[in-house]
Design an enzyme around this catalytic site. Structure first.
Site, PDB file in Angstrom:
ATOM      1  N   GLU A 100      -5.021 -17.112 -34.048  1.00 19.23           N
ATOM      2  CA  GLU A 100      -5.083 -16.794 -35.126  1.00 19.23           C
ATOM      3  C   GLU A 100      -5.314 -17.881 -35.695  1.00 19.23           C
ATOM      4  OE1 GLU A 100      -1.517 -16.825 -37.597  1.00 19.23           O
ATOM      5  OE2 GLU A 100       0.229 -15.055 -36.066  1.00 19.23           O
ATOM      6  N   GLU A 104      -8.567 -15.418 -35.096  1.00 15.23           N
ATOM      7  CA  GLU A 104      -9.017 -14.345 -35.098  1.00 15.23           C
ATOM      8  C   GLU A 104      -7.499 -13.753 -35.375  1.00 15.23           C
ATOM      9  OE1 GLU A 104      -7.918 -12.434 -32.348  1.00 15.23           O
ATOM     10  OE2 GLU A 104      -7.769 -14.690 -31.636  1.00 15.23           O
TER      11      GLU A 104
END
Length: 269
Positions: free
Chosen positions: A230, A87
């Site tokens: 990420e 994310e």
């Protein structure tokens, strides 16, 4: 998020090395990124302030979970055989820690970490925010969707759906750091069989990560003190899986190597 869309972020560079594709999905960013590189499935523009009220409604949360399931279905239909979660968020270790406290029955003092690098004062503010959020919303530990809706976020709900979709569509899904790990915990609480389709990647430096992995009965392979997010930790696992599979499917028996088979030797007095 714009850098992810333009394939310029850290995880995009790592994915190129690993031979993986990036599929960013906007489930509810506060500010949209208008770029063809992002799949637009936004439910609403940002969550509400969870120190004052629930972050999402239950209906919004269920919709975000379904988006995650549907995304995996679409990827599987297009031939995807392995998914790494991740994310892009700022401050969302706060939400994931609040969820972990509620789901595991722990205190913010036990589970709150520094995220990407908070100062001592920032860490105190973070603990206070989590404490207030739990007091104001009173999430029900026996209802994972209630916990997710009150102190979670759209990205966490979407990843929880991805783990459920992996189970449903027979696609293994890799857990990244603490944020995707708490999403995995939600999926496991909704449907315990979902754990069978999960793979751990790395041990995040966040204190909640150790407790979540223990709850899921998992031991992450990588211990690199990562705190980037990420999906970088999940993507870092991919080359190791490739190497393990190459060894597994290659000539590795004693006969193949022209060696006598090893036989255990009993200890001699």
């Amino acid at each position: 998020a714009g850098n992810v869309a333009r394939r310029r972020s850290s995880v995009c560079k790592m994915a190129r090395v690993a031979g993986a594709e990036i599929c960013p999905v906007d489930v509810g960013m506060a500010f949209p990124v208008d770029h063809p590189g992002i799949v637009q499935k936004s439910i609403r523009r940002g969550t509400r302030n969870f120190v004052k009220e629930p972050a999402m409604t239950r209906e919004e949360t269920e919709q975000a979970i379904l988006i995650g399931i549907e995304t995996v279905k679409e990827l599987a239909a297009n031939g995807t055989r392995l998914i790494a979660t991740g994310e892009m968020g700022i401050g969302n270790t706060t939400a994931s820690t609040a969820m972990a406290c509620a789901l595991l029955g722990c205190t913010p003092e036990e589970l709150t970490g520094r995220g990407a690098g908070l100062s001592d004062a920032g860490l105190i503010r973070k603990r206070e925010a989590i404490t207030r959020a739990l007091e104001v919303n009173q999430p029900d530990a026996n209802d994972p969707i209630d916990v997710l809706s009150k102190v979670g976020g759209f990205e966490i709900a979407g990843m929880a759906g991805a783990f459920l979709g992996g189970m449903q569509h027979g696609v293994p899904v890799i857990i990244d750091g603490v944020i995707s790990a708490v999403a995995a915990l939600v999926a496991a609480r909704i449907c315990p069989a979902a754990v069978d389709a999960m793979l751990p990647s790395h041990m995040s430096r966040e204190p909640a990560m150790v407790r979540i992995m223990a709850e899921l009965g998992m031991e992450p392979i990588l211990h690199a003190d990562m705190a980037l997010g990420e999906g970088t930790g999940a993507v870092a696992l991919l080359p190791l899986l490739d190497m393990a599979l190459r060894v597994y499917h290659g000539p590795h028996t004693f006969d193949d190597l022209g060696m006598a088979a090893y036989t255990p030797q009993e200890e001699q007095a």
